[in-house]
Design a protein around this motif. Sequence first.
Motif, short mmCIF file in Angstrom:
data_model
loop_
_atom_site.label_atom_id
_atom_site.label_comp_id
_atom_site.label_asym_id
_atom_site.label_seq_id
_atom_site.Cartn_x
_atom_site.Cartn_y
_atom_site.Cartn_z
N ASP A 225 29.07 40.25 -18.52
CA ASP A 225 28.86 38.63 -18.45
C ASP A 225 28.09 38.10 -18.78
N VAL A 226 27.17 39.34 -20.71
CA VAL A 226 26.41 38.58 -21.60
C VAL A 226 26.59 38.67 -22.46
N THR A 227 26.58 37.72 -23.17
CA THR A 227 26.82 38.08 -25.00
C THR A 227 25.60 37.46 -25.99
N ASP A 243 16.12 41.93 -25.26
CA ASP A 243 16.84 42.88 -25.09
C ASP A 243 17.77 42.26 -24.08
N MET A 244 19.19 41.81 -24.85
CA MET A 244 20.01 42.31 -24.01
C MET A 244 21.02 43.34 -22.39
N ALA A 245 20.46 44.61 -23.25
CA ALA A 245 21.07 45.68 -22.22
C ALA A 245 20.15 45.41 -21.11
N GLY A 249 22.77 43.82 -15.03
CA GLY A 249 21.47 44.63 -13.64
C GLY A 249 21.14 43.99 -12.89
N GLN A 250 20.34 43.45 -13.94
CA GLN A 250 19.83 42.00 -12.64
C GLN A 250 20.21 40.40 -12.14
N VAL A 251 19.65 40.17 -11.55
CA VAL A 251 20.27 38.35 -11.03
C VAL A 251 19.86 37.64 -10.67
N ALA A 252 20.48 36.74 -10.40
CA ALA A 252 20.22 35.40 -10.85
C ALA A 252 19.04 35.10 -9.48
N GLN A 253 18.55 34.19 -10.40
CA GLN A 253 17.27 33.35 -10.04
C GLN A 253 17.65 32.36 -9.29
N ARG A 254 19.17 31.72 -9.35
CA ARG A 254 19.55 30.34 -8.82
C ARG A 254 20.85 30.41 -9.89
N PRO A 255 21.73 28.86 -9.74
CA PRO A 255 23.05 29.21 -10.60
C PRO A 255 22.77 29.05 -11.77
N LEU A 256 23.23 29.39 -12.53
CA LEU A 256 23.50 29.86 -14.02
C LEU A 256 24.64 29.28 -14.57
N PRO A 257 25.09 28.42 -15.44
CA PRO A 257 25.06 28.32 -16.35
C PRO A 257 26.43 28.88 -17.83
N PRO A 335 15.46 56.47 -15.48
CA PRO A 335 17.02 55.96 -16.34
C PRO A 335 16.37 54.92 -17.51
N ALA A 336 16.92 54.79 -18.14
CA ALA A 336 16.82 54.64 -19.47
C ALA A 336 17.21 52.78 -19.51
N SER A 337 17.72 52.22 -18.15
CA SER A 337 17.87 50.63 -17.67
C SER A 337 18.44 50.46 -16.52
#
Length: 346
Positions: A225-227, A243-245, A249-257, A335-337
């Motif tokens: 989902d991310v690049t 840090d893209m990695a 696993g994080q969650v959106a706080q609001r709708p994101l385009p 865990p590392a991430s």
Amino acid sequence: MSHAPTDLPTRIAARIVLGPGILGRTALALVALGLLTLPVLAGPARPLLKGDITAKRDVITLGDLVEGAPADLAERPLFRAPALGATGTIQVRRIVEAAAGLGLEPPESGGRLQVSVQRAARRIAGPEIETAVTAALARQQGFDPRNLSVAFDGEPPVLTVPVDLDGAAEAVELAYDPRSRRISALVVVGARQASLRVSGQVIEMTQVAVLTRPLARGETVGAADVTTQRRVRDAAAADAPADMAALVGQVAQRPLPAGQPLRSGDLVRPDLVQRGDTVTILYEGSGVSLALRGQAKEGGPLGAVVAVVNPVSKKVLQATVIGPGRVSVGPAPKPASLAAALPARP
């Protein structure tokens, strides 16, 4: 005494004397009747105009234009070629005049009135020129060339060189002003056999994280989902995550385009432990490994320190969240991430 009868035509033919005059008249009669053809002696073939041509040099020779030109005259220059990459025409009458000046008969033109001439060339366009300039700037200033771009003044630059001029473009005579970020350079190919002066504005770029698809509020970010994309550094948000990695696993706080650069407040780490949850408390140290059940007095994401209660001693412990429903009160492996801590998607 009687003689045997003889065939009369044979006897007459035997008495005919075939002199030169008779042979000549007989041959002419046979030609007139179409029963005999006389060989025709062919003259030398006329030179032939080649037609439209592509010139690789700055001159056009007789051999470039005329098929079957005499070997000793084939390399004789007759006209100047067009500029590199350009197209021009030559009137056939001028070619005829040039051939006559060399003592040749007019070439067979097939009714053509002019010949089109295209000058062969290799075009070095803006991207290759920009690469040469940014590489030279990186060597001079110690920049990372991957994070540099140049907005050239005016139209995108193009350097046109002969097709036989090998080698990549290089930037020399580089001048750079760090305050204004103005740059100028001479772009050359070969031993300065072709060159072009360019100038423009240096733009520093940076890698930013963007979503590949829209996310709804509360939706978790997956690895696909991310690049990253290159964006102008001055336009990038100061709080953009580096840090893209760590975003996985994080969650959106609001709708994101999709396609919009992410900022630090757009995503949050999910709470892997909720207040009131029953959790597994781990302890490892000095050859001792313990695991017992406890209750979280507060929630927290991966790596957060939360208060948990030992149900036996009723003692409140400060433990580190290491996974969903799991905390550690000792040097337990972490865990590392966040992506490693979360369970795999079905």
